[in-house]
Motif scaffolding. Structure first.
Motif, PDB file in Angstrom:
ATOM      1  N   ASP A 147       5.373   9.824   2.296  1.00 23.92           N
ATOM      2  CA  ASP A 147       3.882   8.515   2.147  1.00 23.92           C
ATOM      3  C   ASP A 147       5.099   8.389   0.554  1.00 23.92           C
ATOM      4  O   ASP A 147       6.369   8.360   0.325  1.00 23.92           O
ATOM      5  CB  ASP A 147       3.554   9.684   1.012  1.00 23.92           C
ATOM      6  N   SER A 148       5.027   6.430   0.785  1.00 23.28           N
ATOM      7  CA  SER A 148       5.002   5.670   0.261  1.00 23.28           C
ATOM      8  C   SER A 148       3.927   5.162  -0.907  1.00 23.28           C
ATOM      9  O   SER A 148       3.290   4.615  -0.611  1.00 23.28           O
ATOM     10  CB  SER A 148       5.340   4.167   1.493  1.00 23.28           C
ATOM     11  N   GLY A 149       4.176   5.564  -1.841  1.00 23.89           N
ATOM     12  CA  GLY A 149       4.317   5.045  -3.250  1.00 23.89           C
ATOM     13  C   GLY A 149       2.658   5.622  -3.433  1.00 23.89           C
ATOM     14  O   GLY A 149       1.796   4.981  -4.325  1.00 23.89           O
ATOM     15  N   GLY A 158      -1.039   6.547   0.541  1.00 21.92           N
ATOM     16  CA  GLY A 158      -1.060   6.704   2.364  1.00 21.92           C
ATOM     17  C   GLY A 158      -0.451   5.786   3.045  1.00 21.92           C
ATOM     18  O   GLY A 158      -0.733   5.926   4.207  1.00 21.92           O
ATOM     19  N   LEU A 159       0.702   5.875   3.146  1.00 19.52           N
ATOM     20  CA  LEU A 159       1.981   4.959   4.005  1.00 19.52           C
ATOM     21  C   LEU A 159       2.737   5.303   4.449  1.00 19.52           C
ATOM     22  O   LEU A 159       3.146   6.792   3.517  1.00 19.52           O
ATOM     23  CB  LEU A 159       2.180   3.555   3.732  1.00 19.52           C
ATOM     24  N   ASP A 195       7.193   3.083   7.028  1.00 19.17           N
ATOM     25  CA  ASP A 195       7.864   1.943   7.357  1.00 19.17           C
ATOM     26  C   ASP A 195       6.140   0.608   6.948  1.00 19.17           C
ATOM     27  O   ASP A 195       5.180  -0.317   8.055  1.00 19.17           O
ATOM     28  CB  ASP A 195       7.759   1.766   9.165  1.00 19.17           C
ATOM     29  N   GLY A 196       5.742   0.999   6.243  1.00 18.34           N
ATOM     30  CA  GLY A 196       4.067   0.566   5.935  1.00 18.34           C
ATOM     31  C   GLY A 196       2.950   0.860   6.908  1.00 18.34           C
ATOM     32  O   GLY A 196       1.581   0.285   6.743  1.00 18.34           O
ATOM     33  N   THR A 197       2.642   2.019   7.984  1.00 17.74           N
ATOM     34  CA  THR A 197       1.550   2.402   8.956  1.00 17.74           C
ATOM     35  C   THR A 197       0.874   3.327   8.015  1.00 17.74           C
ATOM     36  O   THR A 197       1.396   3.970   7.071  1.00 17.74           O
ATOM     37  CB  THR A 197       2.269   2.504  10.074  1.00 17.74           C
ATOM     38  N   ILE A 198      -0.305   3.518   8.225  1.00 15.01           N
ATOM     39  CA  ILE A 198      -0.742   4.328   7.567  1.00 15.01           C
ATOM     40  C   ILE A 198      -0.363   5.988   8.419  1.00 15.01           C
ATOM     41  O   ILE A 198      -0.856   5.848   9.285  1.00 15.01           O
ATOM     42  CB  ILE A 198      -2.226   4.252   7.829  1.00 15.01           C
ATOM     43  N   ARG A 254      -1.485  -0.968  10.526  1.00 17.80           N
ATOM     44  CA  ARG A 254      -1.751  -1.048   8.940  1.00 17.80           C
ATOM     45  C   ARG A 254      -2.784  -1.655   8.745  1.00 17.80           C
ATOM     46  O   ARG A 254      -3.841  -1.839   9.035  1.00 17.80           O
ATOM     47  CB  ARG A 254      -0.489  -1.832   9.337  1.00 17.80           C
ATOM     48  N   PRO A 255      -2.733  -1.931   6.943  1.00 17.14           N
ATOM     49  CA  PRO A 255      -4.753  -2.027   6.106  1.00 17.14           C
ATOM     50  C   PRO A 255      -4.173  -3.865   6.619  1.00 17.14           C
ATOM     51  O   PRO A 255      -4.056  -4.109   5.319  1.00 17.14           O
ATOM     52  CB  PRO A 255      -4.167  -1.415   4.375  1.00 17.14           C
TER      53      PRO A 255
END
Length: 275
Positions: free
Chosen positions: A4-6, A9-10, A13-16, A148-149
């Protein structure tokens, strides 16, 4: 790549990140999920069923006994028939009657061609790949992209809110019981909160399915509209604990939803039309 990134929910690599897992199913709901697997297998043989998924609060680990519902996605090898629909309704009824932990069961039916089509890639495809947890069969997420969002995802998931308004108004006018009003309230409120969140999702640069968090993310980007913030918070509350109060339905369907639908179209445009 799957950390998990930050807290948004990512993946790194920034994908969901896919939000659910069978390992997160609360103990009280484990028998429900096991029974769902068994009943689906009994209702659909291998020539019809490609795969099955569970989604919502149960695989996210946030389900509340006696309050939460069971949500299923059944993907068939070819387009669903009337017999398939009848089998799915029987699965719903059997599970709903057999388990007091759940407040209703919903089983969506679709086909592999539809899920993996270009038209559904950023709607139903995203839903399966990121919001659904595999229960039976081959996981179709392997045939779909990493999401990605983006504004494209926002448009294709909720850029058709305006089309729901006539249906909701008709149901509200025809509702004769508190149960019917609560059912409409739950469905409309959840759709409104998801739309409010995805409206601002590309700016927030993350993903969540939590209704309360979604309302608060929305609030960050509309500080000058306190009445809309409070209405969105109301929608988040009744999305979890639906109300039969006609005044609540009026607020959601006649006030908040039309404003949100218009703003959504202005920001992201119209979702690609479906046949």
């Amino acid at each position: 790549m799957d950390d998990d990134s930050g807290g948004r929910g990512l993946n790194r690599d920034g994908t969901i990140r896919r939000e659910g897992s069978l390992s997160r199913v609360p103990a009280a709901f484990a028998p429900v999920v096991a029974a769902a697997r068994s009943r689906i297998t009994g209702a659909f043989d291998g020539t019809r069923l490609h795969s099955a998924y569970v989604y919502g609060s149960i695989p996210r680990g946030t389900a509340v006994p006696g309050v939460s519902d069971l949500d299923l996605l059944l993907v068939l090898r070819t387009r669903p028939t009337g017999a398939d629909e009848a089998a799915a309704r029987a699965v719903e009824a059997g599970l709903d009657a057999g388990f007091g932990q759940i407040d209703g069961v919903g089983a969506l039916l679709t086909s592999t061609d539809s899920v993996t089509s270009e038209l559904e890639r950023h709607d139903l495809g995203f839903f399966l790949a990121c919001l659904c947890t595999p229960l039976l069969g081959e996981d179709l997420a392997g045939r779909l992209p990493r999401y990605r969002p983006t504004p494209l995802l926002a448009r294709e998931t909720n850029g058709d809110l305006v089309l729901a308004l006539p249906r909701w108004r008709r149901r509200a006018a025809e509702a004769a019981t508190d149960a019917e009003r609560r059912s409409l309230c739950r469905g409309a409120a959840r759709r409104i909160v998801r739309s409010g969140f995805t409206l601002v999702m590309p700016r927030w640069r993350g993903w969540t399915s939590d209704l309360a968090e979604s309302a608060e993310v929305f609030a960050r980007y509309y500080p000058g509209r306190p009445e809309r913030i409070e209405q969105m918070r109301l929608a988040a509350r009744v999305g979890r604990s639906p109300s039969a109060d006609p005044a609540v339905l009026t607020t959601l369907i006649e006030n908040l939803a039309p404003w949100l639908a218009a703003d959504y179209l202005a920001v992201h445009g119209e979702k690609a039309p479906r046949p």
